[in-house]
Design a protein around this motif. Structure first.
Motif, mmCIF file in Angstrom:
data_model
loop_
_atom_site.group_PDB
_atom_site.id
_atom_site.type_symbol
_atom_site.label_atom_id
_atom_site.label_comp_id
_atom_site.label_asym_id
_atom_site.label_seq_id
_atom_site.Cartn_x
_atom_site.Cartn_y
_atom_site.Cartn_z
ATOM 1 N N LEU A 30 0.813 -1.210 0.000
ATOM 2 C CA LEU A 30 0.000 0.000 0.000
ATOM 3 C C LEU A 30 0.851 1.266 0.000
ATOM 4 C CD1 LEU A 30 -2.840 1.161 0.031
ATOM 5 C CD2 LEU A 30 -2.815 0.969 2.537
ATOM 6 N N GLY B 195 -1.637 9.535 9.061
ATOM 7 C CA GLY B 195 -2.060 9.351 7.683
ATOM 8 C C GLY B 195 -2.211 10.689 6.996
ATOM 9 N N ASP C 199 3.001 9.693 7.991
ATOM 10 C CA ASP C 199 2.494 8.863 6.908
ATOM 11 C C ASP C 199 3.554 7.844 6.522
ATOM 12 O OD1 ASP C 199 -0.066 9.341 4.836
ATOM 13 O OD2 ASP C 199 1.557 8.108 4.028
ATOM 14 N N TYR D 250 -8.947 9.044 6.758
ATOM 15 C CA TYR D 250 -8.736 7.979 5.779
ATOM 16 C C TYR D 250 -7.564 7.092 6.193
ATOM 17 C CZ TYR D 250 -11.717 11.245 3.288
ATOM 18 O OH TYR D 250 -12.739 12.095 2.955
ATOM 19 N N ARG E 94 -8.996 2.515 8.134
ATOM 20 C CA ARG E 94 -9.320 1.493 7.136
ATOM 21 C C ARG E 94 -8.072 0.847 6.550
ATOM 22 N NH1 ARG E 94 -9.645 3.217 2.008
ATOM 23 N NH2 ARG E 94 -10.049 5.331 2.773
ATOM 24 N N ASN E 95 -6.960 1.579 6.523
ATOM 25 C CA ASN E 95 -5.737 1.087 5.881
ATOM 26 C C ASN E 95 -4.736 0.482 6.861
ATOM 27 O OD1 ASN E 95 -6.542 2.034 3.286
ATOM 28 N ND2 ASN E 95 -6.017 4.110 3.914
ATOM 29 N N ARG F 279 -6.142 -2.572 13.551
ATOM 30 C CA ARG F 279 -6.932 -1.407 13.940
ATOM 31 C C ARG F 279 -7.061 -1.293 15.453
ATOM 32 N NH1 ARG F 279 -11.364 -3.077 9.396
ATOM 33 N NH2 ARG F 279 -10.081 -2.540 7.583
ATOM 34 N N ASP G 119 -13.555 8.970 7.621
ATOM 35 C CA ASP G 119 -13.313 7.935 6.605
ATOM 36 C C ASP G 119 -14.613 7.565 5.908
ATOM 37 O OD1 ASP G 119 -11.918 5.977 5.095
ATOM 38 O OD2 ASP G 119 -10.787 5.338 6.861
ATOM 39 N N LEU H 172 -4.357 1.189 -6.928
ATOM 40 C CA LEU H 172 -4.646 1.870 -5.674
ATOM 41 C C LEU H 172 -6.112 2.262 -5.602
ATOM 42 C CD1 LEU H 172 -3.787 3.208 -3.030
ATOM 43 C CD2 LEU H 172 -3.178 5.250 -4.340
ATOM 44 N N TYR I 268 -8.145 -0.731 -4.990
ATOM 45 C CA TYR I 268 -8.027 -1.039 -3.571
ATOM 46 C C TYR I 268 -8.949 -0.148 -2.749
ATOM 47 C CZ TYR I 268 -6.269 -0.556 1.170
ATOM 48 O OH TYR I 268 -6.182 -0.457 2.538
ATOM 49 N N LEU I 269 -9.055 1.137 -3.123
ATOM 50 C CA LEU I 269 -9.955 2.053 -2.428
ATOM 51 C C LEU I 269 -11.363 1.473 -2.393
ATOM 52 C CD1 LEU I 269 -10.717 4.827 -1.182
ATOM 53 C CD2 LEU I 269 -11.001 5.660 -3.529
ATOM 54 N N SER J 260 -11.372 -1.762 -0.100
ATOM 55 C CA SER J 260 -11.089 -1.488 1.309
ATOM 56 C C SER J 260 -12.284 -0.838 1.997
ATOM 57 C CB SER J 260 -9.849 -0.605 1.445
ATOM 58 O OG SER J 260 -10.068 0.689 0.928
#
Length: 245
Positions: A8, A57, A87, A131, A134-135, A139, A160, A194, A197-198, A201
């Motif tokens: 990612l 992030g 980040d 955001y 989620r990534n 968590r 998010d 990406l 993936y968004l 995810s």
């Protein structure tokens, strides 16, 4: 693609040069970040002369700027705020560092959970995660670490996408991604995997109720949630909780 073929942070590195242009096409993106930042500032104690905030992030710095703007709009002294943007993507942080920042802003390339684990207990007044959750693979660890580093009365804001539990939101998200976001990524020559993936995810992310429970489970209180008007209703969310005073 396996995890070894697609990482990612590497995908965000590749997308970094066109990232600001892509998010500028998202209706309300910057206004919603500002709303999330305002929610954080409103929850933070106003009596202290200075405050330390983490922007986890931070990406290319849009959320960092939203924090600075929200702080000054609340009538607080600019010199009283220090913000550390964190980040995992070197490319995104490079984009952020290329912008002009006032003193008190630091930008760090690091994994969010690893960075938090290096911070002392009760050392931060506010944390914004836009955001981000989620990534993050773990968590629970991230939320627990945020709760640990928050000072009494400090605040945590999660901003998010989440569509779990809403058939309408799931259908809208699929239509927007497959009809607009992914085709735009192709046209803009951004990182198409990406943006795929968004879609997945968000589709597979926690429900808002689960996000709220995560905050409550680590001892945060007065947990509140809001969504946004229009087609983004029940798609884009801001959740805020506070460390007990």
């Amino acid at each position: 693609m396996t995890g070894r073929e697609w990482v990612l942070a590497d995908a965000f590195d590749r997308a970094a040069p066109t990232y600001d242009a892509m998010v500028a096409l998202s209706p309300g993106y910057h206004d919603q970040l500002r709303t999330a930042a305002e929610a954080l500032v409103a929850r933070m104690p106003s009596g202290a002369g200075s405050a330390r905030v983490l922007d986890l992030g931070c990406g290319s710095g849009a959320s960092t700027q939203a924090l600075l703007d929200a702080w000054e709009a609340a009538g607080r002294s600019a010199s009283g705020l220090s913000v550390t943007g964190v980040d995992a993507s070197e490319g995104m942080v490079a984009q952020a560092r290329a912008k002009a920042w006032r003193p008190g802003v630091e930008l760090v390339v690091a994994d969010a959970v690893a960075y938090l684990r290096e911070q002392p207990d009760a050392s931060v007044d506010g944390v914004l995660g836009a955001y981000l959750l989620r990534n993050v693979p773990d968590r629970a660890a991230l939320v627990a670490e945020v709760a640990r580093v928050l000072r009494p009365g400090g605040a945590f804001v999660i901003h998010d996408y989440s569509v779990a539990g809403s058939v309408r939101a799931q259908a809208i998200w699929a239509a927007v991604c497959h009809g607009i976001i992914i085709p735009l990524a192709v046209l803009k020559r951004s990182d198409v995997p990406l943006h795929r993936y968004l879609y997945t995810s968000v589709r597979d992310f926690d429900s808002v109720a689960r996000i709220c429970r995560r905050l409550q489970e680590v001892g945060l209180v007065d947990v509140r949630h809001r969504t946004y008007p229009g087609w983004q209703s029940d798609v884009v969310h801001t959740v805020v909780g506070s460390s007990p005073s």
